[in-house]
Every structure is written in C-alpha cells, then in structure tokens.
Design an enzyme around this catalytic site. Sequence first.
Site, PDB file in Angstrom:
ATOM      1  CG  ASP A 252      -2.215   0.765   0.946  1.00 28.43           C
ATOM      2  OD1 ASP A 252      -2.232   1.608   0.031  1.00 28.43           O
ATOM      3  OD2 ASP A 252      -3.207   0.525   1.652  1.00 28.43           O
ATOM      4  CB  CYS A 253       0.368   4.545  -1.433  1.00 28.61           C
ATOM      5  SG  CYS A 253      -0.131   3.923  -3.062  1.00 28.61           S
TER       6      CYS A 253
END
Length: 558
Positions: A252-253
Amino acid sequence: MKNHQTELTENEELCDLYRKKAEELVSQMTIEELADQTLNSAPPIERLNIKGYDWWNEGLHGVARAGTATVFPQAIGLAAAFDEDLMEQVADAVSTEGRAKFNMQQKYGDVGRYKGLTFWAPNINIFRDPRCGRGHETYGEDPYLTARLGIRYIKGLQGHDAHYLKSAACVKHFAVHSGPEGLRHSFNAEVTKKDLYETYLSAFHACIKEAKPEAVMGAYNRVNGEPCCGSKTLLTDILRNEWHFKGHVVSDCFALRDFYQHHMVTKDAVESAALAMNNGCDLNCGHMYLHLSEAVSRGMVSESRLRAAVTNLYTTRMKLGIEQDKERPDNPYDKIPYSVVDSMKMREFNESVSEKTFVLLKNNGILPLNREKLRTIAVIGPNADSRRALVGNYEGTASRYITISEGIQDYVGDSVRVLVSEGCDLYKDNWKKNRIAEVREMAEMSDVVILCLGLDAGIEGEQGDAGNDFASGDKPDLNLPGEQNQILEAALDSGKPVVVLLLSGSALAVNTAQERAAAVMQCWYPGAQGGRAAARILFGEVSPQGHLPVTFYKSTEE
C-alpha cells in the site's frame, strides 16, 4: 464462454510463456536498474528499449483520477445488486475505458500516475465495523458474497483473451484491514487462525484460486505482530507457498515507512526495504525501495530475490502487452478507440446498473408515486442536489452528473412543480445557512416530500481524504450527522407523506424514519446517473431490486 478449467489452464500457460520472456529481459538489468523497477513510478531503461511505467492506477467503480470516465455506483452499491454477471459487466466496461484511455495516452506519449493498465481494485476487505470509513469501497460484511463478486470483477478487468490481459486486477488490502482509519499506520490486528481464514482470508483465497488476479496489495496494519507488507506469514507462507500465487505483490502507498516510523519493527529505511523485499513484496508504492541497492550491497537482500521480484513485475507487463513480444499475435485491446469513453452506450449501461442497486427498506404503499396525482413535490436535504453524494471515493470525472433533484425534475417535466431546498448542512451543527423554516413551508406546500439524507465521501472515507470534523474518515456513530434529524422531524411534522432517500456507503441508524416515514430507500452512492435511476424507481418505471450487503443496526451500542 470457456469453461473454468480451460480458462485456468490457458492462464497458467500464458504465465509460464511470459515469465520466460521476462526472465530474459530482467537478466540484462544492473542492480541499480532492478531497484528502480521495483518503484511504482518505474523509470525507462533506454538501452533495453524499455519505456517508463507508473503502476499506480485505480478502478474501483470506474477509471478513477484520470479525466473523463464513466462513474458507476460505488462498490458497496454494486454489491447490493447481488448480481455476479452484472459485476463482471461493470468491470468489463471499466477495463474497456481503461484500455481506450491508455491507447490515447500512449499515442501522445502521455505517461505517469493514473495512466497505466494496472488497476488497484477490487477492495475485498470485510466490512466488519459499520463505522469504518472505507467500508463503502468493499462488497460488504459477508465473505462469501465478497468472494463471488470479487472473482467476477477481476475477470471483467482482466478479460478473456487467450494471449493478453485487458488490464491487471489487484485484490487489496491483504489482510485484516477493516479500520480504524486513524490508527491504520500503527494498528496491530490480533486475530485467531480460525477467524483469519474464515473471515478475512476467505475472499482473497477464492479470488486467487478462481480468478487469478495479477496482483495482491498488502495492508498498512500489522497482523499478529507482523506488518502486512513485510509479513512472512501472509506473503510467503500463505500467499506463495499455500495458495501458489503467481502474480506480484505491491505495498500500500508509503506503507513501508510505517515499519520503522510507526510499527517500530525495523530501525531505518534500509531495514524496512529489506524486510518487505525478503518476505515477498515485489513492488513499492512509494520511495522506500530506493534503498534496495544499498540493501543488496550490504548483503541484506540477495540479488536473486531482487531479480525474482522484477521478473514478477515484467511478467505482468508482458501479459498486458506493454513490453511487446514480436512472436505473439497482435493485441486486440490496442484497437479499442477513445470514442468508447463516456459514450451514450456507457451512460445508458451506467443508469441500468444504478437502478439495480437501490434497496427498499420500508414502503407503506406510497411508492411508486403517481405523477398524474401530484401537483407539487418537495425535494429536500443536503444530498438532494449533491454531486458528491453520487460518486463515493476513488471516483472518476463524469461529463454530466444527475443529482436526485435533477433526476426528479427531468422526469416530471413541467407537469409537476418541484421545490428544492438543501435544508441543512451535511454534518455541521448550528449551521448559519440552516433552512428549517424553508423545510416546513415547502413540506406544507407539497403533496409529497422526498427527503435526501445521509453522508458523502467527505465524511466517510480514507484517512486524509475525508476532510471533516469526524474521526479520520471513520464515523463516530451510526446517527445521521449534524442537523439532519431536525429537518427529518420538521418534514414529518408537516403531516405530508415523507419518502426518505439515504445516500451513504454504510449503515445508518434511522429509527425515526423507519417508524414515521412513508417509505425509506437506501440509495448508496449511485453513480453519475444516480438521479435519473432514483426518479425511475420512485415513479415505478423500475422496481427496487437491491439487497443489503451489510447489517443496519438500531444503534451504535448494538
């Protein structure tokens, strides 16, 4: 349509073929080049005739954040249709527009974020707590329903061509990611093995086994002490070894920086990059993998593991046809024209999809409304003329939005007068623009009141996206926020029949409406054509067909 086993066999053969091609290409890269290719914004390698590519794109309920596109109902609304075929049709439309936009962008050398073919969707997390802000991105609280809909969405995104993927799907967020949003960067989800497998991993397993998504995205949180994007248990033991997943894993970012800044399981960026890479995370949405070259030089990550990660990534690029293989046939998806984007056919399909998502919660016989017997309709509430309440989050940009009030006005034409009032703010108390008096007068003047209440993605959503006075995108409770109950009471006290339309991505406690209103209908975030669909349902052109994919509670305490 091919049978399931034939399709899986062809998928496996396709994977093996392209993996060999990817290995040949990756074998020519230096350590520094390899490290760069593990970033979501992968730079070009000119000496190998490799173009730059940004892996970050979104397609939750339409091509998102990339200009004009069809904005379908939010994921939770799609789930309410309980229709597997419809789900694949929607995803097919999304990937059609995605390919059309990609082909157009490539024509002009336009690359960058939100311009690729790797869609980070669907979100198959379980909507466990009704206050969770990102619940409307999911397919609800049931693992079986989530699995069946997720499988078909993946198939629609990836297509059924024998040689190429139409786009690449990504199931997220792996795993046990159901809030709270405000603590997601440091939270440790403690879960039993039984609950892990039966509740949180069930849909992931089914999707990977039956639909073969190209990617899995890790979650921000820890699970039983391990950060998800660097979890040996999740990424190596379960995903690779137990489930034999063949695609790539993406973080995930900016999740990897949480390893040492919030989870405190590593001491610095280099250790964090090494932990994620060694345990199976191939692609970093963010910048932490800039430290991989140092990690390799210090012996913390093997060169073979780094090459395996990049091979996983280039296998996907080969399947998509981003890296052309002259020995393979022409890619049919390269021929999809930009004219399909936001076409009349897409708008009509979007409206038909929206009509299938509405859930009738109560009706004392008032619905369907008879236009011939009405002279004046009051359409009241903060969501009466709200575009934001149509679209949810991770949305694209429609060329036209038809709000509830606009849909009703267009439907009845000049034969019925439609009075419109915002009534109150969506969530602010003691709002200066409070229009309780206007609500009372309009209700008194009207034959029926359509009261549009609920939420929007400015209240419930992802941490940092939902700019409001609430808790990081999560709801503090299940009540209608602000002064919405006041305008509800005012409308009900008029003695006129009141039809309550709830636009929200989650359950609300609407006991007063359930007890006193003539009808209550859950509309979710019904997409850019939502107002037109709502009008057709209110006036009986279409029957409401949806079912609740989540439990509606009477109170937060339950």
